[in-house]
Enzyme design. Structure first.
Site, PDB file in Angstrom:
ATOM      1  N   THR A   1      39.424  38.092  45.276  1.00 41.88           N
ATOM      2  CA  THR A   1      38.740  39.278  45.336  1.00 41.88           C
ATOM      3  C   THR A   1      37.501  39.763  44.689  1.00 41.88           C
ATOM      4  O   THR A   1      36.956  40.628  45.319  1.00 41.88           O
ATOM      5  CB  THR A   1      39.742  39.979  44.789  1.00 41.88           C
ATOM      6  OG1 THR A   1      41.565  39.800  45.791  1.00 41.88           O
ATOM      7  CG2 THR A   1      39.451  41.469  45.270  1.00 41.88           C
TER       8      THR A   1
ATOM      9  N   ARG B   1      40.295  42.665  35.276  1.00 47.96           N
ATOM     10  CA  ARG B   1      39.624  40.878  34.514  1.00 47.96           C
ATOM     11  C   ARG B   1      39.064  41.464  33.513  1.00 47.96           C
ATOM     12  O   ARG B   1      40.087  42.759  32.664  1.00 47.96           O
ATOM     13  CB  ARG B   1      38.433  42.154  35.597  1.00 47.96           C
ATOM     14  CG  ARG B   1      38.272  42.011  36.718  1.00 47.96           C
ATOM     15  CD  ARG B   1      37.734  40.279  37.116  1.00 47.96           C
ATOM     16  NE  ARG B   1      37.840  40.320  39.172  1.00 47.96           N
ATOM     17  CZ  ARG B   1      38.496  40.004  39.300  1.00 47.96           C
ATOM     18  NH1 ARG B   1      40.238  39.301  38.862  1.00 47.96           N
ATOM     19  NH2 ARG B   1      38.396  39.479  41.059  1.00 47.96           N
TER      20      ARG B   1
ATOM     21  N   GLU C   1      35.856  32.783  30.616  1.00 51.42           N
ATOM     22  CA  GLU C   1      37.258  31.932  30.679  1.00 51.42           C
ATOM     23  C   GLU C   1      36.463  30.626  31.258  1.00 51.42           C
ATOM     24  O   GLU C   1      35.437  30.300  32.050  1.00 51.42           O
ATOM     25  CB  GLU C   1      37.980  32.933  32.073  1.00 51.42           C
ATOM     26  CG  GLU C   1      38.536  33.768  31.704  1.00 51.42           C
ATOM     27  CD  GLU C   1      39.129  34.558  32.913  1.00 51.42           C
ATOM     28  OE1 GLU C   1      40.541  36.127  32.874  1.00 51.42           O
ATOM     29  OE2 GLU C   1      38.684  34.026  34.066  1.00 51.42           O
TER      30      GLU C   1
ATOM     31  N   HIS D   1      45.070  33.738  33.526  1.00 51.55           N
ATOM     32  CA  HIS D   1      44.920  33.585  34.590  1.00 51.55           C
ATOM     33  C   HIS D   1      45.428  32.827  35.884  1.00 51.55           C
ATOM     34  O   HIS D   1      44.854  33.262  36.856  1.00 51.55           O
ATOM     35  CB  HIS D   1      43.105  33.523  35.071  1.00 51.55           C
ATOM     36  CG  HIS D   1      42.083  34.345  35.669  1.00 51.55           C
ATOM     37  ND1 HIS D   1      41.604  34.981  35.469  1.00 51.55           N
ATOM     38  CD2 HIS D   1      42.798  35.371  36.773  1.00 51.55           C
ATOM     39  CE1 HIS D   1      41.021  35.540  36.374  1.00 51.55           C
ATOM     40  NE2 HIS D   1      41.622  35.460  37.102  1.00 51.55           N
TER      41      HIS D   1
ATOM     42  N   ALA E   1      48.048  35.169  36.945  1.00 48.60           N
ATOM     43  CA  ALA E   1      48.797  35.916  37.737  1.00 48.60           C
ATOM     44  C   ALA E   1      48.853  36.150  39.038  1.00 48.60           C
ATOM     45  O   ALA E   1      50.407  35.791  40.076  1.00 48.60           O
ATOM     46  CB  ALA E   1      48.977  37.529  37.314  1.00 48.60           C
ATOM     47  N   TRP E   2      47.801  35.199  39.833  1.00 45.48           N
ATOM     48  CA  TRP E   2      47.791  35.418  41.310  1.00 45.48           C
ATOM     49  C   TRP E   2      48.584  34.195  42.001  1.00 45.48           C
ATOM     50  O   TRP E   2      48.725  33.880  43.452  1.00 45.48           O
ATOM     51  CB  TRP E   2      46.093  34.946  41.813  1.00 45.48           C
ATOM     52  CG  TRP E   2      45.539  34.324  40.770  1.00 45.48           C
ATOM     53  CD1 TRP E   2      45.706  34.049  39.680  1.00 45.48           C
ATOM     54  CD2 TRP E   2      45.187  33.608  41.807  1.00 45.48           C
ATOM     55  NE1 TRP E   2      44.574  32.767  39.581  1.00 45.48           N
ATOM     56  CE2 TRP E   2      44.639  32.059  41.070  1.00 45.48           C
ATOM     57  CE3 TRP E   2      45.617  32.988  42.449  1.00 45.48           C
ATOM     58  CZ2 TRP E   2      43.950  31.165  40.794  1.00 45.48           C
ATOM     59  CZ3 TRP E   2      44.363  31.493  43.500  1.00 45.48           C
ATOM     60  CH2 TRP E   2      44.012  30.489  42.495  1.00 45.48           C
TER      61      TRP E   2
END
Length: 320
Positions: free
Chosen positions: A76, A236, A265, A287, A289-290
């Site tokens: 995204t 973010r 990251e 990172h 969560a998605w």
């Protein structure tokens, strides 16, 4: 007419068990697990289409990619692409939206439950022998608070913010949405930024990172919150001042924090969050969560459909 060349610069950002749908047109396909900055031009100089997740495409690099017609971002966020340059030079940019509206909210709720019930703290205490020293059937070394009846403050009222709000309401939470920081008026259904900070028992961030939102949550904002409150950032990394957050946890300014995203990251021990990950009220994930399988498959489907739509002359998920 030569076949278009499609180059995926960081294919390893999508797990190998996830299948990329075939593109419905003839093309040359090249993919690389990761691409360092100095190899981007060499690998993509013939590409009409570049797929990138995190590989940076700045002005200097883009100016050398003379065949480029489309940058398909497999995420995204698109702050790794020089959007102004693309706009000025007729390079289309697409992103992927709406693929993680189940995965991210569930991750937020998982972090919220873990922090409100202090699961990490109790796990660590058992490992340290506290239960044996206590000699009771249970012990209470950390506060435990219920989720139902508490207030969730949401910063960012897009698809992810709305989906998280819906899940929170199903758990019996009150949900309040924040207006943009510094806004003189509030949109319908939104409260002033400072008021949300003051009222939220849990604050969750789902807004983009830009010059206006960098360090949106800093020392002053954390001091405005309840000492029993929790901050969860799956948006973010740069949205939160990481050093200020660690200090707030150590000093009891807030009760806990769940962080899935970092300023840099991968993060290493120079990052204050990593250096303090032993704190019982700090929960870190890398990172992800998605990253449920169903969400990543949806991302892959949308990504490839964006490319097909561009080749067919249709605008779909266009940033530029």
């Amino acid at each position: 007419m030569s076949l278009p060349t499609v180059v995926f610069l960081d294919r390893a950002t999508i797990p190998t068990q996830i299948e990329l749908p075939s593109l419905p047109f003839e093309h040359h396909w090249q993919e690389y697990d990761f691409t360092s900055p100095e190899l981007v031009v060499e690998r993509a100089h013939q590409a009409e289409v570049i797929i990138t997740n995190k590989v940076v495409l700045d002005k200097d690099i883009l100016s050398q990619l003379t065949n480029l017609k489309l940058v398909a971002v497999s995420a995204t966020g698109f702050n790794n692409v020089d959007i102004d340059y693309c706009r000025q030079h007729g390079i289309a940019v697409t992103n992927v939206q709406g693929y993680a509206t189940q995965s991210v909210p569930e991750h937020v709720v998982a972090m919220m439950f873990a922090l409100k019930r202090n699961l990490k703290g109790y796990h660590n205490d058992i490992a340290a022998g506290e239960w044996q020293r206590n000699k009771q059937f249970c012990f209470f070394t950390h506060p435990i608070s219920d989720t139902a009846g508490s207030t969730l403050g949401v910063i960012g009222s897009g698809a992810l913010g709305q989906a998280t709000a819906a899940l929170a309401k199903a758990l019996g939470m009150q949900v309040i949405f924040s207006e943009r920081k510094g806004a003189s008026e509030c949109r319908q259904g939104h409260l002033p930024f400072e008021q949300v900070l003051e009222q939220a028992d849990v604050l969750t961030l789902h807004c983009p990172l830009n010059d206006e939102t960098r360090h949106l949550i800093g020392r002053q904002e954390l001091a405005t919150m309840k000492p029993t409150s929790i901050v969860i950032n799956t948006g973010r990394g740069g949205l939160v001042d990481e050093e200020a957050l660690v200090d707030a946890l150590k000093e009891g300014v807030i009760r806990g924090a769940g962080v899935d995203v970092f300023t840099d990251e991968p993060a290493d021990e120079s990052n204050s969050l990593i250096a303090n990950m032993h704190l019982p009220n700090l929960l870190l994930t890398p990172h992800v969560a998605w990253g449920s399988d169903s969400s990543i498959q949806s991302l892959a489907n949308i990504l490839m459909d964006n490319i097909a739509a561009f080749i067919e002359g249709r605008e779909q998920n266009r940033v530029v």
